[in-house]
Scaffold this active site. Structure first.
Site, PDB file in Angstrom:
ATOM      1  N   CYS A  99      -1.683  -5.429  -3.035  1.00 43.36           N
ATOM      2  CA  CYS A  99      -2.315  -6.422  -2.172  1.00 43.36           C
ATOM      3  C   CYS A  99      -3.753  -6.668  -2.629  1.00 43.36           C
ATOM      4  CB  CYS A  99      -2.304  -5.940  -0.720  1.00 43.36           C
ATOM      5  SG  CYS A  99      -2.997  -7.142   0.451  1.00 43.36           S
ATOM      6  N   CYS A 148      -8.474  -3.952   3.057  1.00 42.07           N
ATOM      7  CA  CYS A 148      -8.415  -3.293   4.363  1.00 42.07           C
ATOM      8  C   CYS A 148      -8.428  -1.772   4.179  1.00 42.07           C
ATOM      9  CB  CYS A 148      -7.165  -3.725   5.119  1.00 42.07           C
ATOM     10  SG  CYS A 148      -6.970  -5.527   5.244  1.00 42.07           S
ATOM     11  N   CYS A 165      -5.333   0.667   4.824  1.00 48.01           N
ATOM     12  CA  CYS A 165      -4.019   0.335   4.276  1.00 48.01           C
ATOM     13  C   CYS A 165      -3.765   0.970   2.916  1.00 48.01           C
ATOM     14  CB  CYS A 165      -3.873  -1.185   4.175  1.00 48.01           C
ATOM     15  SG  CYS A 165      -2.235  -1.709   3.638  1.00 48.01           S
ATOM     16  N   CYS A 185      11.471  -6.743  11.951  1.00 53.52           N
ATOM     17  CA  CYS A 185      10.133  -7.200  11.572  1.00 53.52           C
ATOM     18  C   CYS A 185      10.059  -7.277  10.048  1.00 53.52           C
ATOM     19  CB  CYS A 185       9.079  -6.253  12.122  1.00 53.52           C
ATOM     20  SG  CYS A 185       9.166  -6.035  13.919  1.00 53.52           S
ATOM     21  N   CYS A 243      10.923 -11.159  13.595  1.00 54.04           N
ATOM     22  CA  CYS A 243       9.479 -11.351  13.591  1.00 54.04           C
ATOM     23  C   CYS A 243       9.000 -11.296  12.148  1.00 54.04           C
ATOM     24  CB  CYS A 243       8.795 -10.258  14.420  1.00 54.04           C
ATOM     25  SG  CYS A 243       6.981 -10.351  14.445  1.00 54.04           S
ATOM     26  N   CYS A 264       2.622 -11.731  18.315  1.00 54.57           N
ATOM     27  CA  CYS A 264       2.578 -10.267  18.344  1.00 54.57           C
ATOM     28  C   CYS A 264       1.281  -9.861  17.659  1.00 54.57           C
ATOM     29  CB  CYS A 264       3.789  -9.698  17.618  1.00 54.57           C
ATOM     30  SG  CYS A 264       3.786  -7.912  17.385  1.00 54.57           S
ATOM     31  N   ARG A 304       3.786  -1.734  22.447  1.00 53.14           N
ATOM     32  CA  ARG A 304       4.626  -1.047  21.470  1.00 53.14           C
ATOM     33  C   ARG A 304       3.857   0.099  20.818  1.00 53.14           C
ATOM     34  NH1 ARG A 304       6.502  -4.877  16.848  1.00 53.14           N
ATOM     35  NH2 ARG A 304       7.127  -6.007  18.721  1.00 53.14           N
TER      36      ARG A 304
END
Length: 391
Positions: A65, A69, A72, A109, A142, A202, A272
């Site tokens: 990626c 972040c 992550c 998801c 999702c 979400c 959740r």
């Protein structure tokens, strides 16, 4: 406690607590913890009964990626030894999803690393959504693909997506300390794009990154103002090879207080328990079901979770039941006529008790906890491998 009586009354009326009340929940003592759980549990049962919704993650594209972040393991510069692979084909993703659905999940998801999807990426995810929907009647899908460009949410909706996930993660004030390659406003914009396209929004947070109580309350109040249908509460998994690998700031008691605060602020919204519940809640996981009405089944994106069979046994042993595909997750007042997800009523915003006023000057208190690296295992099975998934 007068505080808890007030919060229960407000939760049963779908009324927002004040910032001071939300902060007070986080400041309660361990001696009062069971009282806090019992109070928030009354609100949870009012709107969701004893049902637990199961969700299943499929990592469509892992690693590599370009975003930075700090939390992550897939980030730019990460040295974590995670699985790295490009896009799964629609049939591969559908096969991976089937394992979770067979285990009792009602929502799949679909997640992909990256800043955001190209139009070609939206095409391939759309094909995957159709493949999953064609083979599984009643399943919710999702998508979680990063920042959306104009028109992409509408295309996902046309392909059959029910929801879109994009977390705020932390407070606006501290967001720049966590990520520099995009902004907090970028994230808010994507959640709003999902709403506008008719997707169920979400959006949640990550706790345990060194934030203060004020930061936690800020992000939860911001989420309530955005009015998502689902709020995932992640507890940081400190993966070796990431900047936050040494951040072990959470205890099971702290996690329960955070979940209780989220439930009081979001009484009729799906809460959740997401990543990190096994690492930080540990043997207190069943108690957390009194606060949250939704969990992920099996493994996460790059780390392993509790065995799917153990998840199902935990739910049953705690006196809860798995929500079936023919049951509607949200309370009736949040479901618009004709079905779908969430009504986004005007009274669900922050109102006069939202983010107005100044933030109390309460010093952040961070206590270093025992590092439980033995509970962090990189995922080596399921999507992107030849090994059977955990579901």
């Amino acid at each position: 406690m007068d505080l808890l009586t007030t919060l229960v009354d407000k939760g049963l009326r779908r009324e927002m607590p004040t910032r001071e009340e939300a902060l007070a929940v986080l400041a309660t003592s361990d001696d009062d913890l069971l009282d806090v759980v019992a109070a928030a549990g009354k609100v949870r049962r009012q709107w969701f009964g004893r049902r637990v919704k199961l969700n299943y993650l499929v990592n469509l594209k892992s690693g590599l990626c370009p975003e930075d972040c700090s939390y992550c393991s897939q980030r730019l510069g990460s040295t974590a030894g995670i699985l790295k692979y490009s896009w799964l084909k629609p049939d591969e993703a559908s096969q991976a999803a089937a394992a979770g659905l067979a285990g009792g999940a009602k929502r799949v998801c679909l997640v992909a690393s990256g800043r955001g999807p190209t139009d070609r990426d939206v095409d391939r995810v759309s094909d995957t959504i159709r493949a999953i929907k064609d083979q599984n009647e009643g399943v919710e899908v999702c998508a979680c693909l990063g920042l959306l460009s104009d028109g992409q949410a509408e295309r996902l909706r046309e392909a059959g997506a029910d929801a879109y996930n994009h977390n705020l993660n932390t407070s606006e004030a501290t967001y720049g300390d966590i990520t520099t390659t995009h902004t907090y406003a970028d994230r808010v914009d994507t959640v709003q794009k999902a709403h506008a396209a008719g997707l169920s929004a979400c959006s949640g947070l990550i706790a345990g990154m060194g934030e203060s109580d004020e930061d936690l309350v800020d992000v939860v109040f911001s989420l309530r103002r955005l009015d998502p249908d689902s709020v995932p509460v992640n507890f940081l998994i400190p993966v070796e090879g990431t900047p936050l690998a040494k951040e072990w700031n959470l205890t099971p008691q702290r996690c329960l207080r955070i979940l209780a605060m989220v439930r009081f602020v979001c009484p009729d919204i799906e809460v959740r328990i997401a990543g990190g519940r096994e690492v930080h809640l540990r043997t207190m996981q069943p108690l957390a079901l009194n606060l949250a009405n939704s969990i992920f089944l099996g493994d996460y994106l790059t780390t392993e979770g509790q065995a799917g069979k153990a998840d199902l046994e935990m739910i049953a042993d705690a006196g809860f039941e798995v929500e079936s595909t023919d049951q509607v997750t949200l309370p009736e007042h949040r479901v618009p006529a004709g079905g779908g997800c969430g009504s986004h009523e005007s009274d669900a915003g922050c109102g006069s008790q939202g983010l107005c006023g100044s933030t109390p000057e309460t010093p952040a208190t961070t206590t270093v906890q025992e590092a439980r690296t033995d509970l962090v295992a990189v995922r080596r099975r399921g999507a992107g491998t030849d090994l059977a998934p955990n579901a």
